[in-house]
Write an enzyme that holds these catalytic residues in place. Structure first.
Site, PDB file in Angstrom:
ATOM      1  N   ILE A   1       0.699  -1.238   0.168  1.00  0.00           N
ATOM      2  CA  ILE A   1       0.029  -0.090  -0.211  1.00  0.00           C
ATOM      3  C   ILE A   1       1.048   1.275   0.248  1.00  0.00           C
ATOM      4  CG2 ILE A   1      -1.798   1.326   1.393  1.00  0.00           C
ATOM      5  CD1 ILE A   1      -2.528  -1.475   0.137  1.00  0.00           C
TER       6      ILE A   1
ATOM      7  N   ASP B   1      10.838   3.189   6.142  1.00  0.00           N
ATOM      8  CA  ASP B   1      10.674   1.774   6.274  1.00  0.00           C
ATOM      9  C   ASP B   1      12.077   1.138   6.957  1.00  0.00           C
ATOM     10  OD1 ASP B   1      10.505  -1.150   5.233  1.00  0.00           O
ATOM     11  OD2 ASP B   1       8.838  -0.048   3.940  1.00  0.00           O
TER      12      ASP B   1
ATOM     13  N   GLY C   1      -6.098  -2.394   8.648  1.00  0.00           N
ATOM     14  CA  GLY C   1      -5.383  -3.371   9.261  1.00  0.00           C
ATOM     15  C   GLY C   1      -5.617  -2.949  10.833  1.00  0.00           C
TER      16      GLY C   1
ATOM     17  N   CYS D   1      -9.474  -2.739   2.100  1.00  0.00           N
ATOM     18  CA  CYS D   1     -10.004  -2.557   0.616  1.00  0.00           C
ATOM     19  C   CYS D   1     -11.389  -3.272   0.648  1.00  0.00           C
ATOM     20  CB  CYS D   1      -9.094  -3.648   0.017  1.00  0.00           C
ATOM     21  SG  CYS D   1      -9.063  -5.200   0.835  1.00  0.00           S
TER      22      CYS D   1
ATOM     23  N   ARG E   1      -8.431 -12.704  -1.831  1.00  0.00           N
ATOM     24  CA  ARG E   1      -7.461 -13.374  -2.459  1.00  0.00           C
ATOM     25  C   ARG E   1      -6.325 -14.236  -1.460  1.00  0.00           C
ATOM     26  NH1 ARG E   1      -5.241 -11.053   1.161  1.00  0.00           N
ATOM     27  NH2 ARG E   1      -3.937  -8.889   1.036  1.00  0.00           N
TER      28      ARG E   1
ATOM     29  N   GLY F   1     -18.577  -6.714   7.307  1.00  0.00           N
ATOM     30  CA  GLY F   1     -19.767  -6.345   7.579  1.00  0.00           C
ATOM     31  C   GLY F   1     -19.773  -5.234   8.583  1.00  0.00           C
TER      32      GLY F   1
ATOM     33  N   HIS G   1      -9.897  -9.484  -4.999  1.00  0.00           N
ATOM     34  CA  HIS G   1     -11.173  -9.964  -4.166  1.00  0.00           C
ATOM     35  C   HIS G   1     -12.350  -9.942  -5.212  1.00  0.00           C
ATOM     36  CE1 HIS G   1      -8.526  -9.577  -0.660  1.00  0.00           C
ATOM     37  NE2 HIS G   1      -8.744  -8.040  -0.570  1.00  0.00           N
TER      38      HIS G   1
ATOM     39  N   ASN H   1      -7.358  -5.226  -4.231  1.00  0.00           N
ATOM     40  CA  ASN H   1      -7.128  -4.961  -2.972  1.00  0.00           C
ATOM     41  C   ASN H   1      -5.549  -3.884  -2.798  1.00  0.00           C
ATOM     42  OD1 ASN H   1      -6.306  -7.784  -3.969  1.00  0.00           O
ATOM     43  ND2 ASN H   1      -4.797  -7.316  -2.310  1.00  0.00           N
TER      44      ASN H   1
HETATM   45  N1  LIG Z   1      -2.107  -5.717   0.955  1.00  0.00           N
HETATM   46  C1  LIG Z   1      -3.561  -5.418   1.044  1.00  0.00           C
HETATM   47  O1  LIG Z   1      -4.228  -6.013   0.002  1.00  0.00           O
HETATM   48  C2  LIG Z   1      -3.980  -4.370   1.794  1.00  0.00           C
HETATM   49  C3  LIG Z   1      -5.215  -3.759   1.235  1.00  0.00           C
HETATM   50  C4  LIG Z   1      -5.985  -2.904   1.912  1.00  0.00           C
HETATM   51  C5  LIG Z   1      -5.397  -2.201   3.224  1.00  0.00           C
HETATM   52  N2  LIG Z   1      -4.074  -2.967   3.646  1.00  0.00           N
HETATM   53  C6  LIG Z   1      -3.638  -2.423   4.944  1.00  0.00           C
HETATM   54  O2  LIG Z   1      -2.595  -1.653   4.541  1.00  0.00           O
HETATM   55  C7  LIG Z   1      -1.592  -1.782   5.742  1.00  0.00           C
HETATM   56  C8  LIG Z   1      -0.453  -2.159   5.100  1.00  0.00           C
HETATM   57  O3  LIG Z   1      -0.452  -3.551   4.390  1.00  0.00           O
HETATM   58  P1  LIG Z   1       0.605  -3.763   3.402  1.00  0.00           P
HETATM   59  O4  LIG Z   1      -0.057  -4.974   2.619  1.00  0.00           O
HETATM   60  O5  LIG Z   1       1.054  -2.719   2.498  1.00  0.00           O
HETATM   61  O6  LIG Z   1       1.822  -4.290   4.090  1.00  0.00           O
HETATM   62  P2  LIG Z   1       3.184  -4.865   3.587  1.00  0.00           P
HETATM   63  O7  LIG Z   1       3.763  -5.742   4.307  1.00  0.00           O
HETATM   64  O8  LIG Z   1       3.322  -5.033   2.022  1.00  0.00           O
HETATM   65  O9  LIG Z   1       4.161  -3.507   3.735  1.00  0.00           O
HETATM   66  C9  LIG Z   1       4.416  -2.933   5.044  1.00  0.00           C
HETATM   67  C10 LIG Z   1       5.777  -2.347   4.928  1.00  0.00           C
HETATM   68  O10 LIG Z   1       5.982  -1.747   6.306  1.00  0.00           O
HETATM   69  C11 LIG Z   1       7.563  -2.027   6.564  1.00  0.00           C
HETATM   70  N3  LIG Z   1       7.651  -1.941   7.816  1.00  0.00           N
HETATM   71  C12 LIG Z   1       7.861  -3.015   8.790  1.00  0.00           C
HETATM   72  N4  LIG Z   1       7.918  -2.605   9.927  1.00  0.00           N
HETATM   73  C13 LIG Z   1       8.092  -1.437   9.913  1.00  0.00           C
HETATM   74  C14 LIG Z   1       8.437  -0.351  11.013  1.00  0.00           C
HETATM   75  N5  LIG Z   1       8.493  -0.679  12.389  1.00  0.00           N
HETATM   76  N6  LIG Z   1       8.228   0.963  10.687  1.00  0.00           N
HETATM   77  C15 LIG Z   1       8.208   1.205   9.281  1.00  0.00           C
HETATM   78  N7  LIG Z   1       7.904   0.473   8.262  1.00  0.00           N
HETATM   79  C16 LIG Z   1       7.926  -0.864   8.537  1.00  0.00           C
HETATM   80  C17 LIG Z   1       7.796  -3.436   5.703  1.00  0.00           C
HETATM   81  O11 LIG Z   1       8.932  -3.674   5.566  1.00  0.00           O
HETATM   82  C18 LIG Z   1       6.764  -3.339   4.695  1.00  0.00           C
HETATM   83  O12 LIG Z   1       7.554  -2.476   3.415  1.00  0.00           O
HETATM   84  C19 LIG Z   1      -2.018  -2.807   6.714  1.00  0.00           C
HETATM   85  O13 LIG Z   1      -2.942  -2.162   7.708  1.00  0.00           O
HETATM   86  C20 LIG Z   1      -3.220  -3.670   5.759  1.00  0.00           C
HETATM   87  O14 LIG Z   1      -3.931  -4.174   6.770  1.00  0.00           O
HETATM   88  C21 LIG Z   1      -3.649  -3.728   2.814  1.00  0.00           C
END
Ligand SMILES: NC(=O)c1ccc[n+]([C@@H]2O[C@H](COP(=O)([O-])OP(=O)(O)OC[C@H]3O[C@@H](n4cnc5c(N)ncnc54)[C@H](O)[C@@H]3O)[C@@H](O)[C@H]2O)c1
Length: 392
Positions: free
Chosen positions: A16, A37, A114, A144, A172, A199, A224, A305
């Site tokens: 994201i 990161d 999340g 998403c 997914r 929901g 999804h 998503n």
């Molecule tokens: N992947 C999806 O489909 C999706 C969709 C909608 C919402 N989300 C939400 O978005 C958020 C991020 O999900 P994502 O899928 O992008 O996760 P991801 O694991 O792909 O990305 C997380 C990033 O954060 C970094 N990270 C880890 N620890 C860290 C720290 N202490 N400080 C800073 N960065 C750190 C990781 O190296 C990674 O690059 C979550 O809340 C998730 O639920 C994800």
């Protein structure tokens, strides 16, 4: 509206975060100050290739980045001292722990789906509840699936049509980036918790929406898919349903009749349209699968998503910082910058519209239409625009 641009940080450059960072970079009223990161792998190296300033989210990460030859612009505290708002896109549940840090730095913050609603007390979907987020310190962009449910159900709910909504969604199995580590094969895993969390989560955005969801995960990583059945307060025709969806921003139709017969075809369409990373920010509703009877309407839709929450996060930046108080205008600016559309194939596939005068008179619909028309005509020029224009 302030003369200056708002300064934005993205913490967590994953699935994201990297998309949010790219989208923020496209906004004329925002400056991406940097991304943070803990990783030093190819993903963070891409951030450098894209010209983003990379900050180390922890001291240890800084040392590892140095050792890996990644130019580090500073610490997390350095980054926070230079921004007005941070979009926290870190791993779910871990990201919540940053709240005190942001508060101490006097920085507004946006979390992703999340995290729990209670973390910020405000769950955001731009077209539903933008106004309530204006000038807040914290908000959470819903997940998403919840974003897709909020958009589609809002189209019906705002017209007073929803008596009771039920949706079955197949998630997914894993994200493409993690497929080597967590891919599933030849199975579907049902969630045993009923209702599934989506929901109740949609009710944090639309509190009086009566909705129940069931979910499962399947052996695919593209998107999804949702199947929704909505019991209506009166018989609603397919034409009315189509028009309601047509008038909702960030929902676009696909058609099996055009060969878009499955999840992979929607993805291929996005690739063929040269979308960045093949992203689909819209909810894709199968127009030729819309159905209705005397009691219910039926919808099938696909949710990318990895992408759908990106425009929502951009709008949330405008809402929290108050640089745009008109949700419709923000949606139009974001959509213009990314290329979000109502019509994927405008040259050959004209939408079938049956819009009534009553629909057009709806203030929300009229505002979004007017804003879209204005930005489509003149283009979005950010702070160069007359300050009174964006709020009309
Ligand atoms: N992947 C999806 O489909 C999706 C969709 C909608 C919402 N989300 C939400 O978005 C958020 C991020 O999900 P994502 O899928 O992008 O996760 P991801 O694991 O792909 O990305 C997380 C990033 O954060 C970094 N990270 C880890 N620890 C860290 C720290 N202490 N400080 C800073 N960065 C750190 C990781 O190296 C990674 O690059 C979550 O809340 C998730 O639920 C994800």
């Amino acid at each position: 509206m302030p003369d200056s641009t708002v300064r934005v940080a993205v913490n967590g450059f994953g699935v994201i975060g990297k998309r949010v960072a790219d989208a923020i970079s496209l906004q004329h009223d925002m400056e991406l100050v940097g991304v943070a990161d803990v990783a030093s792998d190819y993903r963070v190296r891409v951030a450098v290739e894209r010209g983003h300033r990379v900050f180390a989210a922890t001291g240890e990460a800084g040392e590892e980045m140095d050792a890996a030859g990644i130019p580090v612009a500073g610490t997390m505290d350095d980054l926070l001292s230079q921004v007005d708002v941070v979009a926290d896109c870190g791993p779910k549940r871990l990201a919540a722990a940053n709240k005190q840090r942001y508060q101490a730095a006097g920085v507004k913050a946006i979390w992703q789906g999340g995290e729990k609603h209670e973390l910020t007390g405000y769950s955001f979907c731009a077209q539903v509840n933008y106004a309530g987020a204006v000038n807040r310190d914290f908000a959470r962009v819903v997940s998403c699936n919840t974003t897709a449910l909020s958009r589609t159900m809002h189209a019906l709910h705002r017209r007073g049509w929803v008596k009771r909504a039920r949706a079955v969604l197949l998630r997914r199995g894993t994200d493409p980036v993690d497929s080597h580590a967590a891919g599933m094969i030849n199975t579907v895993v049902p969630e045993t918790k009923v209702p599934s969390h989506q929901g109740p989560d949609a009710q944090t955005v639309i509190p009086d929406l009566d909705i129940t969801t069931l979910a499962g995960a399947g052996p695919f990583n593209l998107a999804h898919i949702h199947f929704a059945m909505v019991e209506t307060t009166r018989p609603v025709s397919v034409d009315e349903l189509r028009d309601a969806l047509w008038d909702e921003p960030r929902i676009a139709f696909v058609r099996a009749g055009d060969g878009v017969v499955a999840m992979n075809a929607v993805v291929e369409l996005m690739r063929d349209l040269d979308r960045p990373r093949g992203d689909m920010w819209e909810v894709a509703v199968w127009e030729d699968a819309l159905a209705a009877d005397d009691r219910e309407v039926y919808l099938t839709f696909q949710v990318h998503n990895e992408a759908i929450v990106v425009p929502e996060t951009v709008d949330c930046v405008r809402a929290l910082t108050g640089i745009e108080v008109d949700g419709a205008a923000s949606i139009a600016k974001t959509d213009q910058s990314l290329g979000v559309t109502k019509t994927f194939l405008p040259a050959t596939t004209q939408p079938i519209a049956h819009v009534t005068d009553a629909d057009v008179a709806h203030p929300g619909i009229a505002a979004v239409r007017a804003a879209h028309a204005r930005f489509a005509e003149v283009g979005f020029k950010g702070s160069e625009e007359p300050t009174d224009d964006a709020s009309t």
